[in-house]
Design a protein around this motif. Sequence first.
Motif, short mmCIF file in Angstrom:
data_model
loop_
_atom_site.label_atom_id
_atom_site.label_comp_id
_atom_site.label_asym_id
_atom_site.label_seq_id
_atom_site.Cartn_x
_atom_site.Cartn_y
_atom_site.Cartn_z
N GLN A 147 62.17 52.60 43.91
CA GLN A 147 62.95 53.80 43.59
C GLN A 147 63.02 54.08 42.09
O GLN A 147 63.76 54.96 41.67
CB GLN A 147 64.37 53.67 44.15
CG GLN A 147 64.45 53.38 45.63
CD GLN A 147 63.93 54.53 46.47
OE1 GLN A 147 64.07 55.70 46.12
NE2 GLN A 147 63.27 54.20 47.57
N TRP A 148 62.25 53.33 41.29
CA TRP A 148 62.42 53.41 39.84
C TRP A 148 62.08 54.79 39.28
O TRP A 148 62.85 55.36 38.51
CB TRP A 148 61.57 52.35 39.15
CG TRP A 148 61.77 52.29 37.67
CD1 TRP A 148 61.00 52.88 36.71
CD2 TRP A 148 62.84 51.65 36.97
NE1 TRP A 148 61.50 52.64 35.45
CE2 TRP A 148 62.63 51.88 35.60
CE3 TRP A 148 63.94 50.91 37.37
CZ2 TRP A 148 63.50 51.38 34.63
CZ3 TRP A 148 64.79 50.41 36.41
CH2 TRP A 148 64.57 50.65 35.06
N ALA A 149 60.92 55.32 39.64
CA ALA A 149 60.48 56.60 39.06
C ALA A 149 61.47 57.72 39.39
O ALA A 149 61.88 58.48 38.50
CB ALA A 149 59.10 56.94 39.58
N SER A 150 61.87 57.82 40.65
CA SER A 150 62.83 58.86 41.04
C SER A 150 64.18 58.63 40.38
O SER A 150 64.86 59.58 39.97
CB SER A 150 62.99 58.90 42.56
OG SER A 150 61.80 59.29 43.18
N PRO A 202 56.44 56.83 28.26
CA PRO A 202 57.91 56.70 28.36
C PRO A 202 58.31 55.24 28.16
O PRO A 202 57.46 54.34 28.13
CB PRO A 202 58.19 57.15 29.79
CG PRO A 202 56.92 56.88 30.53
CD PRO A 202 55.81 57.12 29.56
N LEU A 203 59.60 55.04 27.99
CA LEU A 203 60.10 53.66 27.89
C LEU A 203 59.71 52.89 29.15
O LEU A 203 59.96 53.35 30.26
CB LEU A 203 61.63 53.65 27.76
CG LEU A 203 62.21 53.94 26.37
CD1 LEU A 203 63.72 54.12 26.49
CD2 LEU A 203 61.89 52.82 25.41
N PRO A 204 59.07 51.74 29.02
CA PRO A 204 58.71 50.96 30.21
C PRO A 204 59.95 50.40 30.89
O PRO A 204 61.03 50.32 30.30
CB PRO A 204 57.83 49.84 29.64
CG PRO A 204 58.30 49.69 28.23
CD PRO A 204 58.70 51.05 27.77
N TRP A 205 59.76 49.98 32.12
CA TRP A 205 60.91 49.53 32.91
C TRP A 205 61.60 48.34 32.26
O TRP A 205 62.83 48.25 32.28
CB TRP A 205 60.48 49.20 34.33
CG TRP A 205 59.48 48.09 34.47
CD1 TRP A 205 58.12 48.21 34.51
CD2 TRP A 205 59.76 46.69 34.57
NE1 TRP A 205 57.53 46.99 34.63
CE2 TRP A 205 58.51 46.02 34.68
CE3 TRP A 205 60.93 45.95 34.59
CZ2 TRP A 205 58.42 44.64 34.78
CZ3 TRP A 205 60.84 44.56 34.70
CH2 TRP A 205 59.60 43.92 34.80
N ALA A 255 61.14 62.88 28.79
CA ALA A 255 60.02 62.27 28.06
C ALA A 255 60.29 60.79 27.80
O ALA A 255 59.40 59.95 27.95
CB ALA A 255 59.79 63.01 26.74
N LEU A 256 61.53 60.44 27.43
CA LEU A 256 61.86 59.05 27.16
C LEU A 256 61.80 58.18 28.40
O LEU A 256 61.36 57.03 28.36
CB LEU A 256 63.27 58.96 26.55
CG LEU A 256 63.40 59.27 25.06
CD1 LEU A 256 64.87 59.36 24.68
CD2 LEU A 256 62.69 58.22 24.22
N LEU A 257 62.24 58.71 29.54
CA LEU A 257 62.40 57.89 30.73
C LEU A 257 61.32 58.08 31.78
O LEU A 257 61.11 57.18 32.61
CB LEU A 257 63.76 58.16 31.38
CG LEU A 257 64.99 57.77 30.55
CD1 LEU A 257 66.25 58.25 31.25
CD2 LEU A 257 65.05 56.27 30.34
N VAL A 258 60.64 59.25 31.77
CA VAL A 258 59.77 59.57 32.90
C VAL A 258 58.34 59.90 32.47
O VAL A 258 57.39 59.22 32.87
CB VAL A 258 60.34 60.76 33.71
CG1 VAL A 258 59.47 61.06 34.92
CG2 VAL A 258 61.76 60.49 34.14
#
Length: 666
Positions: free
Chosen positions: A155-158, A117-120, A97-100
Amino acid sequence: MSAPALEAAPPLARPRAAALLWPVVGAITALLVLLPTSALPGWMWKLPPSWKLPLAGEVSAFVKWLVDSAALGPLAFIDLTRAIAWVLDWPLALARALLVAGFTTGQGSQAVQWFPPLPWFAVVFLAVALAARVGGWRLALLMGAGLGYLLVFGQWASAMVTLASVLVAAPLAVAGGLMVGIACHRSPRAEKAITPLLDLAQTVPVFAYLVPILVLFGFGPVSAMIATILYALPPMVRIAAAAFRAVPEEVVALARMSGCTRRQFTWKVLVPTARPALMLGVNQVILLTLNMVIIASMIGAGGLGYDVLTALRRLAIGAGIEAGLAITVLAILLDRLAQAMARASERGRHHGARAPRRYWLPVLAVSAALWLAAFLAPPLATFPDSLQLSTAAWWDEWVRWINITFFDTLDAFKNAVLLNLLVPVKRFMLALPWPWVALVAAFAGWRAGGAGLALGALAGVLFIVFVGLWEYAALTLYLCGVSVLVAVTLGVPIGIFASGRERLWRAVEVAIDTLQTLPSFVYLIPIVMLFRVGDFTAMIAIVLYAIAPAIRYTAHGLRGVPAPLVEAGIANGCTRTQLLTRIKLPLALPDMLLGVNQTIMLALSMLVITALVGTRDLGQEVYSALAKADVGRGVVAGLCVAIIAMVADRLISAAALRLKRRLGLS
């Protein structure tokens, strides 16, 4: 001759006489291979079905009983395993939940996202701030560059899916390993009981226990996380036990004189004193967790591992290399961060330094503000497509050009190796009758470590034979043996050449570190594209994966030769070649043997992965069992791989120890 001399003669004569037996063993082996198969009974190569132990069926029946009928009081065993999975799902769901995914309620089309989620940019800011705090500006720059790679190459989401799994699995593996390590330190009996289990866990292929985990815990990220924890936990246990044993005796005596309780001694003396070594265990756990992500994706982990696996299935080399490099980047970042935290922990232990609140409060406040900005303006949380790049097409074109330009050369090289090396060794191994192999293994065990090791080696071979997997084991020995031979033949000269040249050694060390951080599946993608499937492709992948210890241990052994001995050789007029062959190599040989041992371990672990490219050995048995959800077949084949690994480990370790004693190094 004096009486003492007469008494000393027999012990020296026996090893010499035993050493002379090896040529006899070689001659008999050659004779057995040259004999026609009709000259000996057929059961020496293939057991009659009535002789085989129905172990695979018994294991499958036991697991079926666990799932269908076993109970602990009123609670069914399967309900207990699903309850464990439900508990473990909470921290994993929070990390995702926090990252994705963000914080949502409902499912499917009814899902409502209450907070994103936390933005990039918030993740990058937090990671760079942490790196700067524990490792300085250089680590902060490396962290920013690595995360920038993930963003720019899409590749950020994965990567965040993978990172969420690592952030949960790694602490659980560290905590579990620490607890078991404490138990081993407190009780020698517990350590004796746990050590064989650790050996088994580190040598049984991961595929072998994916099936029972899948059956007991269901398909999904939680099962993948449990498999990852089981894979990463044993090294932490060993490192923790070794770190606790290395605590100075005066520290232990002082704690006892101060009247510490067992709990106080453990958490206020033992663990803080061993913290630097324990942090190395944390580092190892992180690397193993990331090495597991592709295999874990087979049972629902998702993330970068799933991207690599999908690319391998589609033979999409560019996409696979990009995802594999993303895993490597993530591994390097977490590895460097763990090492910096270990150094910071050591500095804090000596100087009493603590991270001031005035540093972390502003960092957390800015991160919260960035998170709020993403909530109020969702487009900010998406990295612009116009800034993203991809090298997938370039990699595909590059491999296509190599295939077109060098097809004849590559095919000729492949056929030459197959016809002159792989096929003859394969025929040789399949022609050996198993009773003779069992006797040779027992003889090698007796020569290296005595009767106990001889019986263990004999029992290992007989287990493989009587579960009906001797032919698969012979193919495993053939492919693993050839791959290890090639890896050692290439690795030892590289280690020798680089050991005396500091700049070259630094470059070689970077190369082998990269080889060890690349996920094992990544090796298969370009090699399959160049050479297609088969034993040759498997051999190349195994050599690339397993060559690092041969190089590293050779260089380490040569660089560790005592300087006075080298200086004495120079003073006696030895040339550089004489120094190497008569002083350095003999003294470094025990370390080089340990490097061969580690090369064998890595080769066997990679052998199961190469089942994807068409091998027909125990690795293929394990992989086929996973594909068919056949628990018993997978477990038994995995145990056979573990037996081969443990027998090789014990034989080489005993030989290395014996050699050290002969050289006066132990």
